[in-house]
Scaffold this active site. Structure first.
Site, PDB file in Angstrom:
ATOM      1  N   SER A   1       0.872  -1.155   0.009  1.00  0.00           N
ATOM      2  CA  SER A   1      -0.009  -0.051   0.005  1.00  0.00           C
ATOM      3  C   SER A   1       0.728   1.082  -0.062  1.00  0.00           C
ATOM      4  O   SER A   1       0.684   2.323  -0.715  1.00  0.00           O
ATOM      5  CB  SER A   1      -0.827  -0.005   1.211  1.00  0.00           C
ATOM      6  OG  SER A   1      -1.973  -1.235   1.206  1.00  0.00           O
TER       7      SER A   1
ATOM      8  N   SER B   1     -11.522   2.270  -1.185  1.00  0.00           N
ATOM      9  CA  SER B   1     -10.544   3.448  -1.155  1.00  0.00           C
ATOM     10  C   SER B   1      -9.563   3.746  -1.933  1.00  0.00           C
ATOM     11  O   SER B   1      -9.280   5.097  -1.877  1.00  0.00           O
ATOM     12  CB  SER B   1     -10.087   3.194   0.400  1.00  0.00           C
ATOM     13  OG  SER B   1      -9.160   2.127   0.188  1.00  0.00           O
ATOM     14  N   GLN B   2      -9.389   2.620  -2.665  1.00  0.00           N
ATOM     15  CA  GLN B   2      -8.330   2.912  -3.583  1.00  0.00           C
ATOM     16  C   GLN B   2      -8.804   3.945  -4.705  1.00  0.00           C
ATOM     17  O   GLN B   2      -7.836   4.751  -5.477  1.00  0.00           O
ATOM     18  CB  GLN B   2      -7.958   1.531  -4.459  1.00  0.00           C
ATOM     19  CG  GLN B   2      -7.071   0.672  -3.530  1.00  0.00           C
ATOM     20  CD  GLN B   2      -6.949  -0.623  -4.072  1.00  0.00           C
ATOM     21  OE1 GLN B   2      -7.087  -0.673  -5.519  1.00  0.00           O
ATOM     22  NE2 GLN B   2      -6.204  -1.607  -3.523  1.00  0.00           N
TER      23      GLN B   2
ATOM     24  N   ASP C   1      -8.712  -6.055   4.525  1.00  0.00           N
ATOM     25  CA  ASP C   1      -7.966  -7.219   4.103  1.00  0.00           C
ATOM     26  C   ASP C   1      -7.553  -8.186   5.070  1.00  0.00           C
ATOM     27  O   ASP C   1      -6.638  -9.238   4.876  1.00  0.00           O
ATOM     28  CB  ASP C   1      -6.488  -6.402   3.634  1.00  0.00           C
ATOM     29  CG  ASP C   1      -6.639  -6.034   2.199  1.00  0.00           C
ATOM     30  OD1 ASP C   1      -7.503  -6.279   1.496  1.00  0.00           O
ATOM     31  OD2 ASP C   1      -5.783  -4.940   1.852  1.00  0.00           O
TER      32      ASP C   1
ATOM     33  N   LYS D   1     -12.987  -7.647  -4.732  1.00  0.00           N
ATOM     34  CA  LYS D   1     -11.544  -7.702  -4.539  1.00  0.00           C
ATOM     35  C   LYS D   1     -11.185  -8.803  -5.959  1.00  0.00           C
ATOM     36  O   LYS D   1     -11.614  -8.990  -6.973  1.00  0.00           O
ATOM     37  CB  LYS D   1     -11.142  -8.322  -3.267  1.00  0.00           C
ATOM     38  CG  LYS D   1     -11.365  -7.456  -2.093  1.00  0.00           C
ATOM     39  CD  LYS D   1     -10.557  -6.238  -2.163  1.00  0.00           C
ATOM     40  CE  LYS D   1     -10.408  -5.494  -0.943  1.00  0.00           C
ATOM     41  NZ  LYS D   1      -9.509  -4.280  -0.751  1.00  0.00           N
TER      42      LYS D   1
ATOM     43  N   ARG E   1     -14.570 -12.613  -2.215  1.00  0.00           N
ATOM     44  CA  ARG E   1     -13.594 -13.162  -1.212  1.00  0.00           C
ATOM     45  C   ARG E   1     -14.880 -13.756  -0.190  1.00  0.00           C
ATOM     46  O   ARG E   1     -14.298 -14.919   0.505  1.00  0.00           O
ATOM     47  CB  ARG E   1     -12.829 -12.240  -0.453  1.00  0.00           C
ATOM     48  CG  ARG E   1     -11.778 -11.925  -1.202  1.00  0.00           C
ATOM     49  CD  ARG E   1     -10.759 -10.822  -0.794  1.00  0.00           C
ATOM     50  NE  ARG E   1      -9.564 -10.896  -1.139  1.00  0.00           N
ATOM     51  CZ  ARG E   1      -8.605 -10.075  -1.081  1.00  0.00           C
ATOM     52  NH1 ARG E   1      -8.801  -8.907  -0.084  1.00  0.00           N
ATOM     53  NH2 ARG E   1      -7.461 -10.003  -1.688  1.00  0.00           N
TER      54      ARG E   1
ATOM     55  N   ARG F   1      -4.451 -13.576  -0.974  1.00  0.00           N
ATOM     56  CA  ARG F   1      -4.884 -13.600   0.264  1.00  0.00           C
ATOM     57  C   ARG F   1      -5.705 -14.990   0.933  1.00  0.00           C
ATOM     58  O   ARG F   1      -5.515 -15.413   1.863  1.00  0.00           O
ATOM     59  CB  ARG F   1      -5.525 -12.811   0.804  1.00  0.00           C
ATOM     60  CG  ARG F   1      -5.089 -11.197   0.570  1.00  0.00           C
ATOM     61  CD  ARG F   1      -5.348  -9.821   1.633  1.00  0.00           C
ATOM     62  NE  ARG F   1      -4.806  -8.884   1.142  1.00  0.00           N
ATOM     63  CZ  ARG F   1      -3.544  -8.461   1.507  1.00  0.00           C
ATOM     64  NH1 ARG F   1      -2.869  -9.396   2.404  1.00  0.00           N
ATOM     65  NH2 ARG F   1      -2.905  -7.239   1.153  1.00  0.00           N
TER      66      ARG F   1
ATOM     67  N   LYS G   1       1.647 -11.752  -5.413  1.00  0.00           N
ATOM     68  CA  LYS G   1       0.835 -10.373  -5.680  1.00  0.00           C
ATOM     69  C   LYS G   1       1.312  -9.570  -4.338  1.00  0.00           C
ATOM     70  O   LYS G   1       1.326  -8.132  -4.801  1.00  0.00           O
ATOM     71  CB  LYS G   1      -0.580 -10.699  -5.596  1.00  0.00           C
ATOM     72  CG  LYS G   1      -1.328  -9.321  -5.895  1.00  0.00           C
ATOM     73  CD  LYS G   1      -2.798  -9.594  -6.037  1.00  0.00           C
ATOM     74  CE  LYS G   1      -3.732  -8.553  -6.188  1.00  0.00           C
ATOM     75  NZ  LYS G   1      -3.208  -7.427  -7.155  1.00  0.00           N
TER      76      LYS G   1
END
Length: 411
Positions: free
Chosen positions: A23, A145-146, A289, A316, A320, A365, A391
């Site tokens: 991040s 939020s990205q 996350d 994502k 997920r 993840r 990743k």
């Protein structure tokens, strides 16, 4: 290719040099580029997302494929919209199914010129880069939020600056604050005017030397391993008590599962306390996350849970919420979801699949959170497509081997 992962027999210990924060790395790269900095960022992440971003920023091409790198796709969509030229931006087949319309609409409202090459609202994109007008826009606060960070980072280079009003519930606020913190380090101060409004005036970033700290998200897997291993000794290097990373909250959350954190000059040492809740209830709106890790570790510990604030998990690398339900069912745990944002396990069990193979859905993840199951199964756990961890944590399996785990590769 699959990995068969088996836990060490008896007590084990690990000293882990965690990967640098993805991040922070990706935000710093954009800010470095916008400031025309000659400094090289120190301790830059070597994960796929960051590597993809470095490749684009160092390229003289006009057509870019970022693969499965979601952060890179979003940050570059905003960045390229203000770089004079005509660009195309695409990614993997999964990336072409990940929505980006909210960000594109917002950018077009402040003067960008972005169109879709295939399906409306999804990559690939054609971007005609030029000076942006800026101004005032509203954006749903419960989107990634990205999107918000992408807009904030280019805001100083718009003619009017940017007033961003967030509507509805706001998820992942710590990631927004992380972006504002890094922008301030580069010389531009964005401010929260009120609980829902951010203002960034016109300005310029200034080049600075910058070093990336270790990744608290990556640390979560070792905290979870500690929760399942009372006799383990684990030291994690490069973590700091005062961190702008939202996932640093994981240290306090894992204290509920019996893992204490002792801060040292080198990082942290983990200690098992034996604490254990009857049920874990938490709103992950600010730390999405970490949700997979906590869902898996709580199930493996037999601790019922109700986790909310999971809106962004549907968009994502994979869905997920659905992936957790499917793969934990293979291990005998029946989870239920509600309102696209709540995941709950009340202790309901089903028959365990014989020799289960955990699918990872091109999601790093999923691979790392389900690796925890090796500690609860005598025959180990099989993880499909283990290379997907590149990743965010390329040396994850090597670090487990160094800690005494055995990993057999299966074709």
């Amino acid at each position: 290719m699959n990995n068969l992962l088996k836990a060490p027999v008896g007590p084990w210990r690990a000293t882990v040099k965690l990967p640098a924060s993805k991040s922070i790395s990706n935000r710093a790269l954009i800010l470095n580029a916008l400031s025309y900095s000659s400094y090289e960022i120190e301790n830059l992440s070597d994960c796929d997302d960051t590597t993809a971003l470095v490749r684009v920023l160092n390229s003289n091409a006009r057509d870019f494929n970022v693969g499965a790198a979601g952060t890179t796709m979003r940050f570059l969509t905003a960045f390229l919209s203000k770089i004079v030229g005509e660009w195309t931006l695409t990614g993997s087949e999964r990336m072409k199914r990940r929505p980006i319309g909210v960000l594109v609409d917002a950018l077009n409202r402040v003067g960008a010129e972005i169109t879709y090459l295939e399906n409306e609202g999804f990559p690939p994109l054609r971007i005609k880069g030029h000076a942006l007008r800026g101004g005032e826009i509203a954006l749903a606060g419960n989107v990634s939020s990205q999107y918000i960070s992408a807009l904030l980072m280019i805001a100083p280079y718009t003619e009017q600056g940017l007033i961003l009003r967030l509507t509805g519930s706001i998820i992942s606020r710590p990631y927004i604050n992380l972006t504002l913190d890094l922008m301030a380090q580069y010389g531009v101060h964005g401010t929260w005017v009120d609980e829902r409004t951010i203002h960034v005036g016109p300005g310029e970033y200034h080049p600075i030397p910058f070093t990336v700290e270790s990744d608290w998200s990556a640390a979560s897997y070792w905290y979870a391993l500690m929760a399942l291993s009372p006799l383990a000794e684990i030291e994690l290097l490069g973590l700091f008590k005062r961190s702008a990373q939202g996932d640093s909250k994981g240290a306090k959350l894992f204290a509920r599962l019996g893992v204490a954190t002792d801060y040292t000059k080198r990082g942290v040492r983990l200690r098992h306390t034996g604490e254990r809740p009857r049920k874990m209830v938490y709103d992950f709106v600010d730390q999405p996350d970490l949700a997979q890790t906590f869902a898996v570790v709580c199930a493996l510990m037999g601790i019922p849970f109700r986790f909310s604030g999971l809106h962004s998990l549907r968009i994502k690398e994979t869905d997920r919420i659905a992936a957790l339900q499917t793969e934990l069912a293979k291990l005998g745990y029946v989870l239920h979801d509600y309102e696209d944002s709540v995941l709950e396990w009340e202790g309901e069990r089903r028959t365990v699949d014989p020799s289960p193979l955990i699918a990872t859905y091109e999601d790093h993840r999923m691979a790392m959170s389900f690796a925890l199951a090796a500690l609860t199964r005598d025959d180990g756990i099989r993880i499909a497509d283990p290379a997907v961890v590149s990743k965010s944590y390329p040396h994850f399996w090597d670090d487990l081997r160094a800690a005494g785990f055995t990993i057999e590769e299966e074709l």
